[in-house]
Scaffold this active site. Structure first.
Site, short mmCIF file in Angstrom:
data_model
loop_
_atom_site.label_atom_id
_atom_site.label_comp_id
_atom_site.label_asym_id
_atom_site.label_seq_id
_atom_site.Cartn_x
_atom_site.Cartn_y
_atom_site.Cartn_z
CD GLU A 4 -2.16 -1.31 2.94
OE1 GLU A 4 -2.39 -0.25 3.56
OE2 GLU A 4 -2.26 -2.43 3.46
NE ARG A 31 -9.78 0.55 0.16
CZ ARG A 31 -9.63 0.81 1.46
NH1 ARG A 31 -8.70 0.18 2.15
NH2 ARG A 31 -10.39 1.69 2.08
CE1 TYR A 47 -7.26 4.12 1.84
CE2 TYR A 47 -6.76 2.45 0.19
CZ TYR A 47 -6.57 2.99 1.45
OH TYR A 47 -5.69 2.39 2.31
CG ASP A 56 -5.25 7.12 3.99
OD1 ASP A 56 -6.29 6.90 4.63
OD2 ASP A 56 -4.13 6.76 4.38
CD GLU A 68 -3.14 3.73 1.67
OE1 GLU A 68 -2.93 2.59 2.09
OE2 GLU A 68 -3.31 4.71 2.43
CB THR A 120 -0.47 -4.15 -5.12
OG1 THR A 120 -0.17 -4.96 -3.96
CG2 THR A 120 0.59 -3.10 -5.31
CD1 TRP A 159 -9.16 -5.34 1.47
CD2 TRP A 159 -8.19 -6.04 -0.41
NE1 TRP A 159 -8.32 -4.34 1.04
CE2 TRP A 159 -7.70 -4.75 -0.10
CE3 TRP A 159 -7.71 -6.67 -1.56
CZ2 TRP A 159 -6.76 -4.08 -0.90
CZ3 TRP A 159 -6.77 -6.02 -2.35
CH2 TRP A 159 -6.31 -4.75 -2.02
#
EC number: 6.3.1.19
Length: 452
Positions: A9, A53, A55, A57, A63, A66, A419
């Site tokens: 991340e 993902r 988004y 943050d 952010e 993977t 997830w």
């Protein structure tokens, strides 16, 4: 090499320079960045066709997390795909600003600190078995992670009351605890919050938040690859000398300020050891472990890089790694510029170069310039990175998620994913729970997709 699920991340720093009178706050710039995402995802927190993902943050930091990867080169490729996806958003946002009469250049930095002293992270995720003793993993990993900056730090010019110093790590100054369940308030080295994103009876997710964000593909490969070998050894019962640190937070800062690796830090038992001593212990055990269990090309590559990085520090010959390890690549760049222009390390022009190294915009960022001139080594290829922007890893659960998202979007269907869940937002509210991150084929998901 033992199969494991990995993920990275990365939070990115955002800034914007404006050409006209109109100014926007960082929050507003971030919203421009994500406007295209919100237009199709109806949210600034979305999962993509490649299983990742994306988004916004806390603190206006984009952010990118993977998708689940089970191969180190695959992980590096998908980490780099995140940079390309954000670069696309940057270009689109600049176009929108221009269309609205707001001239400006948006910058996205893959680094860990801004000029105001704020820090943002790069978090590594490793899937481990639930049966193992987590506290032993943390005990063995902590000294390794504190000293790992020798082999994979991003490098930073730090302004101190005594003048500018070149440090190994960007993140070291901003870590406040060894092991904790918090990520933002205390910034620990290892986060213990138990969110496996998998079958909780079988798995646990090791969440490491001490690492620097790396521009070099090879540094990322080494960072995760060396940690994976240490994890593998812990899981198989390999015994290590006790290098428990008396004060991990003081140690991580002191080590970051010492490019020789020889400064000693105090251990819990009263002894002292240098970062080189500690890393040599882990490296030596890893060499023996790989020889015992049977080698493979990736383990050989990791051990070669790891050993050369330690040799480079020990012999003060950074040319051994100045095409592969970020802090050495950057130091070479800054030193050449300093010598050419007769500048002090504290010069604002050096600070500007330090930052520009992390600019992800191709054709503008300094790391990209070095890569185009073939001055750095690589672990993946541009074609693979481009493909990974839209294609999930084919060997993990990410394939199920990515295939479902692509099919639902093509069919114009409303859906929700995270997830572990794939859900169609129809009358039946059909949901598939995918608890095994190693599983890339699932008849339930195939039936859900075929029903679209």
């Amino acid at each position: 090499m033992q199969r494991r699920i990995f993920g990275i991340e990365t939070e990115f720093g955002v800034t914007c320079t404006f050409h006209g009178q109109r100014r926007l706050s960082p929050d507003e710039v971030a919203r421009y960045l994500f406007r295209r995402v919100v237009s199709w995802g109806r949210s600034s927190n979305v999962f993509l066709r490649n299983g990742a993902r994306l988004y916004l943050d806390v603190g206006s930091h984009p952010e990118y997390a993977t998708a689940e990867c089970d191969d180190l080169v695959q992980l590096v490729t998908h980490d780099k795909a995140g940079e390309r996806i954000l670069e696309d958003l940057l270009i689109d946002a600049e176009r929108r600003l221009s269309d609205e009469g707001i001239g400006g250049d948006i910058f996205l930095f893959k680094n860990n600190t801004d000029s105001a002293g704020n820090s943002y992270g790069c978090h590594e995720n490793y899937l481990v078995g639930r049966s193992g003793e987590f506290s032993r993993i943390a005990d063995v990993l902590l000294p390794f992670l504190v000293t790992r900056q020798l082999i994979c730090g991003a490098g930073k010019v730090l302004q101190t009351p005594r003048g500018a110093v070149y440090c190994l790590s960007q993140r070291a100054e901003h870590i406040w605890e060894g092991v904790s369940s918090a990520t933002t308030r205390s910034r620990p080295i290892i986060n213990t919050r138990d969110e496996p994103h998998a079958d909780a009876e079988r798995y646990r997710r090791l969440h490491v938040i001490v690492g620097d964000s790396n521009m070099s593909e090879v540094t990322t490969l080494l960072k995760v690859g060396a940690a994976n070998l240490v994890l593998e050894m812990v899981e198989q019962g390999v015994q290590f000398r006790d290098f428990s640190l008396d004060n991990p937070i003081r140690a991580i800062r002191e080590i970051s300020h010492d490019l020789t690796g020889r400064r000693t830090v105090r251990l819990a038992g009263g002894r002292e050891a240098s970062a080189l001593d500690i890393q040599r212990e882990y490296y030596g055990r890893a060499v023996d472990h790989v020889a015992r269990r049977g080698s493979d090309p990736m383990s050989e590559r990791i051990l070669d890089l790891w050993g050369r990085a330690l040799d480079a520090v020990e012999h003060q010959d950074y040319s051994l790694i100045d095409r592969e390890v970020d802090w050495a690549i950057k130091l070479r760049l800054l030193e050449r510029y300093r010598n050419k222009h007769g500048l002090e390390l504290s010069s604002p022009r050096i600070a500007q170069l330090d930052l520009a190294y992390h600019d992800i915009r191709r054709g503008r960022g300094l790391f990209d310039m070095l890569q185009r001139k073939d001055l750095v080594d690589r672990a993946t290829e541009d074609g693979e990175i481009e493909a990974a922007k839209d294609t999930p890893p084919q060997s993990t659960r990410a394939k199920l998620r990515g295939d479902f998202i692509a099919a639902a979007q093509a069919a114009g269907r409303d859906f929700t994913v995270d997830w572990v869940h794939l859900k169609l937002n129809d009358q039946a509210q059909r949901t598939v729970l995918c608890k095994d991150p190693f599983r890339a084929v699932d008849e339930r998901v195939e039936r859900l997709i075929s029903s679209l």
